[in-house]
Design an enzyme around this catalytic site. Structure first.
Site, PDB file in Angstrom:
ATOM      1  N   ARG A 136      30.218 -27.475  86.576  1.00 49.27           N
ATOM      2  CA  ARG A 136      29.319 -27.695  86.596  1.00 49.27           C
ATOM      3  C   ARG A 136      28.425 -25.776  86.471  1.00 49.27           C
ATOM      4  O   ARG A 136      27.285 -25.149  86.497  1.00 49.27           O
ATOM      5  CB  ARG A 136      28.710 -27.354  88.391  1.00 49.27           C
ATOM      6  CG  ARG A 136      29.328 -28.593  88.678  1.00 49.27           C
ATOM      7  CD  ARG A 136      28.403 -29.206  88.739  1.00 49.27           C
ATOM      8  NE  ARG A 136      28.774 -31.175  89.800  1.00 49.27           N
ATOM      9  CZ  ARG A 136      29.538 -31.907  89.350  1.00 49.27           C
ATOM     10  NH1 ARG A 136      30.282 -31.555  88.143  1.00 49.27           N
ATOM     11  NH2 ARG A 136      29.883 -32.514  90.108  1.00 49.27           N
ATOM     12  N   SER A 189      23.517 -32.552  95.536  1.00 43.35           N
ATOM     13  CA  SER A 189      24.995 -31.332  96.611  1.00 43.35           C
ATOM     14  C   SER A 189      24.103 -29.953  95.602  1.00 43.35           C
ATOM     15  O   SER A 189      23.850 -29.544  95.564  1.00 43.35           O
ATOM     16  CB  SER A 189      25.744 -31.776  95.471  1.00 43.35           C
ATOM     17  OG  SER A 189      26.954 -32.748  94.864  1.00 43.35           O
ATOM     18  N   GLU A 237      24.670 -25.076  94.270  1.00 43.09           N
ATOM     19  CA  GLU A 237      24.872 -25.611  92.858  1.00 43.09           C
ATOM     20  C   GLU A 237      23.476 -25.775  92.528  1.00 43.09           C
ATOM     21  O   GLU A 237      22.870 -25.491  91.363  1.00 43.09           O
ATOM     22  CB  GLU A 237      25.232 -26.826  93.086  1.00 43.09           C
ATOM     23  CG  GLU A 237      25.545 -27.595  91.133  1.00 43.09           C
ATOM     24  CD  GLU A 237      25.764 -28.878  91.885  1.00 43.09           C
ATOM     25  OE1 GLU A 237      26.995 -28.612  92.481  1.00 43.09           O
ATOM     26  OE2 GLU A 237      25.286 -29.797  91.386  1.00 43.09           O
TER      27      GLU A 237
HETATM   28  P1  FAD Z   1      15.495 -29.497  86.964  1.00 42.79           P
HETATM   29  O1  FAD Z   1      15.959 -29.387  88.201  1.00 42.79           O
HETATM   30  O2  FAD Z   1      14.166 -29.969  86.568  1.00 42.79           O
HETATM   31  O3  FAD Z   1      15.991 -27.664  85.806  1.00 42.79           O
HETATM   32  C1  FAD Z   1      17.315 -27.211  86.689  1.00 42.79           C
HETATM   33  C2  FAD Z   1      17.615 -26.462  85.460  1.00 42.79           C
HETATM   34  O4  FAD Z   1      17.637 -26.040  84.089  1.00 42.79           O
HETATM   35  C3  FAD Z   1      17.005 -24.613  85.967  1.00 42.79           C
HETATM   36  O5  FAD Z   1      17.168 -23.927  86.105  1.00 42.79           O
HETATM   37  C4  FAD Z   1      15.675 -25.073  84.236  1.00 42.79           C
HETATM   38  O6  FAD Z   1      15.251 -24.148  84.122  1.00 42.79           O
HETATM   39  C5  FAD Z   1      16.667 -25.537  83.347  1.00 42.79           C
HETATM   40  N1  FAD Z   1      16.517 -26.194  82.666  1.00 42.79           N
HETATM   41  C6  FAD Z   1      15.795 -27.808  82.666  1.00 42.79           C
HETATM   42  N2  FAD Z   1      15.264 -28.458  81.794  1.00 42.79           N
HETATM   43  C7  FAD Z   1      15.911 -27.305  80.844  1.00 42.79           C
HETATM   44  C8  FAD Z   1      15.986 -27.500  79.349  1.00 42.79           C
HETATM   45  N3  FAD Z   1      15.074 -27.871  78.664  1.00 42.79           N
HETATM   46  N4  FAD Z   1      15.779 -26.200  78.571  1.00 42.79           N
HETATM   47  C9  FAD Z   1      15.982 -25.063  79.108  1.00 42.79           C
HETATM   48  N5  FAD Z   1      16.268 -25.098  80.609  1.00 42.79           N
HETATM   49  C10 FAD Z   1      16.184 -26.455  81.330  1.00 42.79           C
HETATM   50  N6  FAD Z   1      24.261 -33.766  89.440  1.00 42.79           N
HETATM   51  C11 FAD Z   1      25.201 -33.845  88.979  1.00 42.79           C
HETATM   52  O7  FAD Z   1      25.859 -32.729  87.943  1.00 42.79           O
HETATM   53  N7  FAD Z   1      25.419 -34.671  89.562  1.00 42.79           N
HETATM   54  C12 FAD Z   1      25.327 -35.328  90.127  1.00 42.79           C
HETATM   55  O8  FAD Z   1      26.350 -36.830  90.293  1.00 42.79           O
HETATM   56  C13 FAD Z   1      24.263 -35.861  90.484  1.00 42.79           C
HETATM   57  N8  FAD Z   1      24.073 -36.159  91.119  1.00 42.79           N
HETATM   58  C14 FAD Z   1      22.606 -35.725  92.082  1.00 42.79           C
HETATM   59  C15 FAD Z   1      21.755 -36.391  92.536  1.00 42.79           C
HETATM   60  C16 FAD Z   1      20.656 -36.873  93.374  1.00 42.79           C
HETATM   61  C17 FAD Z   1      20.369 -37.353  94.405  1.00 42.79           C
HETATM   62  C18 FAD Z   1      19.694 -35.290  92.908  1.00 42.79           C
HETATM   63  C19 FAD Z   1      18.260 -35.115  93.654  1.00 42.79           C
HETATM   64  C20 FAD Z   1      20.286 -34.823  92.064  1.00 42.79           C
HETATM   65  C21 FAD Z   1      21.397 -34.845  91.756  1.00 42.79           C
HETATM   66  N9  FAD Z   1      22.459 -33.861  90.563  1.00 42.79           N
HETATM   67  C22 FAD Z   1      23.192 -34.464  90.532  1.00 42.79           C
HETATM   68  C23 FAD Z   1      21.338 -32.664  90.423  1.00 42.79           C
HETATM   69  C24 FAD Z   1      20.339 -32.643  89.009  1.00 42.79           C
HETATM   70  O9  FAD Z   1      20.318 -34.113  89.618  1.00 42.79           O
HETATM   71  C25 FAD Z   1      20.897 -32.348  87.880  1.00 42.79           C
HETATM   72  O10 FAD Z   1      21.213 -31.054  87.542  1.00 42.79           O
HETATM   73  C26 FAD Z   1      20.145 -32.934  86.775  1.00 42.79           C
HETATM   74  O11 FAD Z   1      20.520 -32.544  85.432  1.00 42.79           O
HETATM   75  C27 FAD Z   1      18.470 -31.583  86.758  1.00 42.79           C
HETATM   76  O12 FAD Z   1      17.922 -32.073  85.881  1.00 42.79           O
HETATM   77  P2  FAD Z   1      16.818 -32.039  85.773  1.00 42.79           P
HETATM   78  O13 FAD Z   1      15.996 -32.239  84.318  1.00 42.79           O
HETATM   79  O14 FAD Z   1      15.914 -32.335  86.957  1.00 42.79           O
HETATM   80  O15 FAD Z   1      16.697 -30.387  86.175  1.00 42.79           O
HETATM   81  P1  NAP Z   2      33.220 -38.237  97.489  1.00 38.21           P
HETATM   82  O1  NAP Z   2      33.375 -39.028  96.128  1.00 38.21           O
HETATM   83  O2  NAP Z   2      32.727 -39.155  98.761  1.00 38.21           O
HETATM   84  O3  NAP Z   2      34.645 -37.321  97.076  1.00 38.21           O
HETATM   85  C1  NAP Z   2      33.645 -35.746  97.967  1.00 38.21           C
HETATM   86  C2  NAP Z   2      34.013 -34.562  96.454  1.00 38.21           C
HETATM   87  O4  NAP Z   2      35.573 -34.984  96.507  1.00 38.21           O
HETATM   88  C3  NAP Z   2      33.341 -34.758  95.491  1.00 38.21           C
HETATM   89  O5  NAP Z   2      32.490 -33.665  95.049  1.00 38.21           O
HETATM   90  C4  NAP Z   2      34.182 -34.257  94.274  1.00 38.21           C
HETATM   91  O6  NAP Z   2      34.186 -33.423  93.257  1.00 38.21           O
HETATM   92  C5  NAP Z   2      35.953 -34.264  95.268  1.00 38.21           C
HETATM   93  N1  NAP Z   2      36.613 -35.201  94.362  1.00 38.21           N
HETATM   94  C6  NAP Z   2      36.670 -36.942  95.418  1.00 38.21           C
HETATM   95  N2  NAP Z   2      37.784 -37.158  94.529  1.00 38.21           N
HETATM   96  C7  NAP Z   2      38.080 -37.164  93.591  1.00 38.21           C
HETATM   97  C8  NAP Z   2      38.878 -36.895  92.570  1.00 38.21           C
HETATM   98  N3  NAP Z   2      39.687 -37.960  92.494  1.00 38.21           N
HETATM   99  N4  NAP Z   2      39.425 -36.097  91.815  1.00 38.21           N
HETATM  100  C9  NAP Z   2      38.237 -34.579  91.501  1.00 38.21           C
HETATM  101  N5  NAP Z   2      37.420 -34.640  92.761  1.00 38.21           N
HETATM  102  C10 NAP Z   2      37.418 -35.580  93.410  1.00 38.21           C
HETATM  103  O7  NAP Z   2      31.771 -37.479  96.676  1.00 38.21           O
HETATM  104  P2  NAP Z   2      29.928 -38.530  96.997  1.00 38.21           P
HETATM  105  O8  NAP Z   2      29.670 -37.313  97.265  1.00 38.21           O
HETATM  106  O9  NAP Z   2      30.200 -39.641  96.959  1.00 38.21           O
HETATM  107  O10 NAP Z   2      29.700 -38.448  95.107  1.00 38.21           O
HETATM  108  C11 NAP Z   2      30.769 -38.542  94.449  1.00 38.21           C
HETATM  109  C12 NAP Z   2      30.447 -37.932  92.937  1.00 38.21           C
HETATM  110  O11 NAP Z   2      29.191 -37.831  91.760  1.00 38.21           O
HETATM  111  C13 NAP Z   2      31.124 -36.828  92.578  1.00 38.21           C
HETATM  112  O12 NAP Z   2      31.452 -36.596  91.216  1.00 38.21           O
HETATM  113  C14 NAP Z   2      29.905 -35.932  93.121  1.00 38.21           C
HETATM  114  O13 NAP Z   2      30.062 -34.277  92.100  1.00 38.21           O
HETATM  115  C15 NAP Z   2      28.963 -36.435  92.143  1.00 38.21           C
HETATM  116  N6  NAP Z   2      27.729 -36.119  92.974  1.00 38.21           N
HETATM  117  C16 NAP Z   2      26.601 -35.216  92.444  1.00 38.21           C
HETATM  118  C17 NAP Z   2      25.409 -34.337  93.220  1.00 38.21           C
HETATM  119  C18 NAP Z   2      25.475 -33.386  92.730  1.00 38.21           C
HETATM  120  O14 NAP Z   2      23.708 -33.048  92.970  1.00 38.21           O
HETATM  121  N7  NAP Z   2      26.295 -32.586  91.790  1.00 38.21           N
HETATM  122  C19 NAP Z   2      25.754 -35.278  94.061  1.00 38.21           C
HETATM  123  C20 NAP Z   2      26.205 -36.546  94.082  1.00 38.21           C
HETATM  124  C21 NAP Z   2      27.022 -36.775  93.891  1.00 38.21           C
HETATM  125  P3  NAP Z   2      32.961 -33.417  92.280  1.00 38.21           P
HETATM  126  O15 NAP Z   2      31.926 -33.569  92.926  1.00 38.21           O
HETATM  127  O16 NAP Z   2      33.903 -32.259  91.313  1.00 38.21           O
HETATM  128  O17 NAP Z   2      33.639 -34.620  91.658  1.00 38.21           O
END
Ligand code: FAD
Ligand code: NAP
Length: 336
Positions: free
Chosen positions: A165, A237, A332
C-alpha cells in the site's frame, strides 16, 4: 480549454461524503491542460492537490488552493506480443471500468482487483491491492507531470518503489507529481490466483477458474462484505494491516492463539480488522461517525460526519488497539 471553477463543493467528490469546499477546481487530461491551469495568474503559486474518485482522502477542512481532477478517459494499446498486451490508461479512467475492459478481452493480471473504487491514476499511489494481488505486479510504467520542473517523467516500475500500500507517489513525491497515465502489461495466458480466503470456493461454484468467474466472485464477495459508499459513506480500509517482527508475532500468538497472522516480506502481517474487533470497537459509534458493524477495518459516516469526527473515532481505535496489543495502527487514508 480548461475552466477553473471557484468555491467548489467537495462532498460529491469524496466517498465518505464529507462536506468541505475548495477555493478552486479544474479538470485536466494532459500536459497542455496542466500547463494552462498552473500558469493561470489568479492561481499561480497557490497550493494544489489531486482528487480522483475521492475514495481515499479524508477532508478535515476547506482547501485554500486548487483541486486538480483527472478527466482523461483513453485506453491505448502500446505493445503486443505473443504473451502480453501493454495498455496505457489515462488517469481519469474508472479503475473498475479498466478491469472490466481487460477481463472482457481475456487479458489477465488485474482481475483480482475488481470492484476497487477510484481512478486508474490513483491506483499506483497506494499500490492498490486485494485478494492476494497488487497493482504493482502489472504496472510497466507511470507517466507523471512534475510541476517543479515542468517536465513529464516516465517512472519505471522499480522507480515507483512499490511496497505494501505504498509508492514513491505517497511519500517523496507527495504533492510534487501529477499522474497522467499508467501503463499495464497484461497476460494473454493468465495464471489464475484464487488461493485467497474463500475465493476458490466461490469461483468453483461459478463453474471454475476463468477471468470472468474470478471477477464475478470477487464482486459478489465485496458486495456482501463491504458497505456501499453510496449508501454509507466510507473509504474502505481506514487502517493498514500492521507488519510486525517474527518474534513479536510469535509472542502474540501465545497470548491470542486465534489471532490471524500472514507471512509478509518482513516478519508477519496482522489483520487490523481483527485487532479492532478484539479491542472491542466493532460497531463503536461517536456522533455521526463510527466503526462498521460487520467490518471493523472500515470507518463509516452515519450522516453528516465531519472529518474531525472521523479522526476522533480513528484516535479511539488507535488508542484501544495500542492499549490491548501494544501495536500502533497506521492510517491508510490520506488526511488533509
Ligand atoms: P483519491 O482518493 O482521489 O486520491 C487518493 C490519493 O492519491 C490522494 O493523495 C490523491 O492526491 C492522490 N492521487 C489521486 N489521483 C492522482 C493523480 N492522478 N496524480 C497524483 N496523485 C493522485 N484500496 C485498495 O488498495 N484495495 C481495496 O480493495 C480497496 N477497496 C476499497 C473499497 C471501498 C468501498 C472504498 C471506499 C475504498 C477502497 N480502497 C481500496 C481504497 C481506494 O479505492 C483506493 O486507494 C483508490 O486507488 C483511490 O482512488 P481515488 O481515485 O479515489 O483516489
Ligand atoms: P478478509 O478477507 O476478511 O481478510 C482480513 C485481512 O487479512 C485482510 O486485510 C488481508 O490482508 C488479510 N488476509 C486474509 N487472507 C489472507 C491471505 N490468504 N494472505 C494474506 N493476507 C490475508 O478481508 P476483507 O476486508 O474482506 O478484504 C478482502 C480483500 O480486499 C483484502 O485483500 C483487502 O486488502 C481488500 N480490501 C481493501 C480495502 C482498502 O480500502 N484497502 C477495502 C476493502 C477490501 P490484505 O489486506 O493485505 O489482503
Amino acid at each position: 480549454m480548461t475552466t477553473i471553477i471557484q468555491n467548489k463543493e467537495l462532498k460529491p467528490l469524496n466517498t465518505f461524503g464529507i462536506a468541505a469546499r475548495a477555493a478552486g477546481y479544474a479538470e485536466f487530461r494532459d500536459r497542455e491542460d496542466l500547463d494552462a491551469i498552473l500558469a493561470d495568474p489568479a492561481w499561480k503559486g497557490k497550493p494544489w492537490t489531486v482528487i480522483g474518485g475521492g475514495s481515499n482522502v479524508l477532508l478535515t477542512k476547506d482547501y485554500d488552493g486548487l483541486i486538480l481532477h483527472p478527466a482523461g478517459q483513453e485506453i491505448t494499446e502500446v505493445a503486443h506480443d505473443e504473451y502480453t498486451v501493454t495498455l496505457r490508461v489515462q488517469a481519469g479512467v474508472e479503475w473498475d471500468d479498466f478491469v472490466r475492459y481487460c477481463v472482457e478481452r481475456g487479458l489477465g493480471g488485474v482481475e483480482n482487483l475488481s470492484g476497487i473504487p477510484g481512478t486508474a491514476g490513483a491506483a499506483p499511489v497506494q499500490n492498490i491491492g486485494a485478494y492476494g494481488a497488487e497493482v504493482a505486479d502489472t504496472i510497466a510504467e507511470v507517466g507523471a507531470y512534475l510541476p517543479d520542473s515542468g517536465e513529464i517523467h516516465t517512472f519505471s516500475n522499480a522507480e515507483c518503489r512499490f511496497g505494501y500500500r505504498e509508492s514513491i507517489f505517497k511519500y517523496e513525491l507527495k504533492g510534487r507529481a501529477i499522474i497522467l497515465s499508467a501503463t499495464f502489461r497484461l497476460s494473454l495466458n493468465p495464471v489464475f490466483n484464487i488461493g485467497y480466503g474463500d475465493l476458490e470456493r466461490e469461483v468453483q461454484a461459478l463453474g471454475g477458474p476463468s477471468l470472468e468467474n474470478i471477477r464475478r466472485a470477487i464482486l459478489s464477495i465485496r458486495d456482501e462484505k463491504l458497505p456501499d459508499p453510496k449508501v454509507l459513506g466510507n473509504y474502505g480500509s481506514f487502517f493498514k494491516n500492521p507488519g510486525v517482527p517474527q518474534e513479536l508475532a510469535e509472542a502474540l500468538r501465545v497470548q491470542y492463539p486465534d489471532m490471524p497472522q500472514y507471512t509478509a516480506s518482513e516478519g508477519r502481517k496482522l489483520a487490523a480488522g481483527w485487532l479492532i474487533d478484539r479491542a472491542g470497537l466493532k460497531g463503536f459509534r461517536l456522533g455521526n461517525a463510527g466503526v462498521h458493524e460487520k467490518q471493523a477495518l472500515v470507518l463509516v459516516n452515519y450522516g453528516e460526519a465531519t472529518g474531525a469526527e472521523i479522526l476522533a473515532v480513528a484516535a479511539r481505535v488507535i488508542a484501544a488497539v495500542e492499549a490491548k496489543f501494544g501495536i500502533t495502527l497506521q492510517m491508510e487514508v490520506n488526511v488533509w
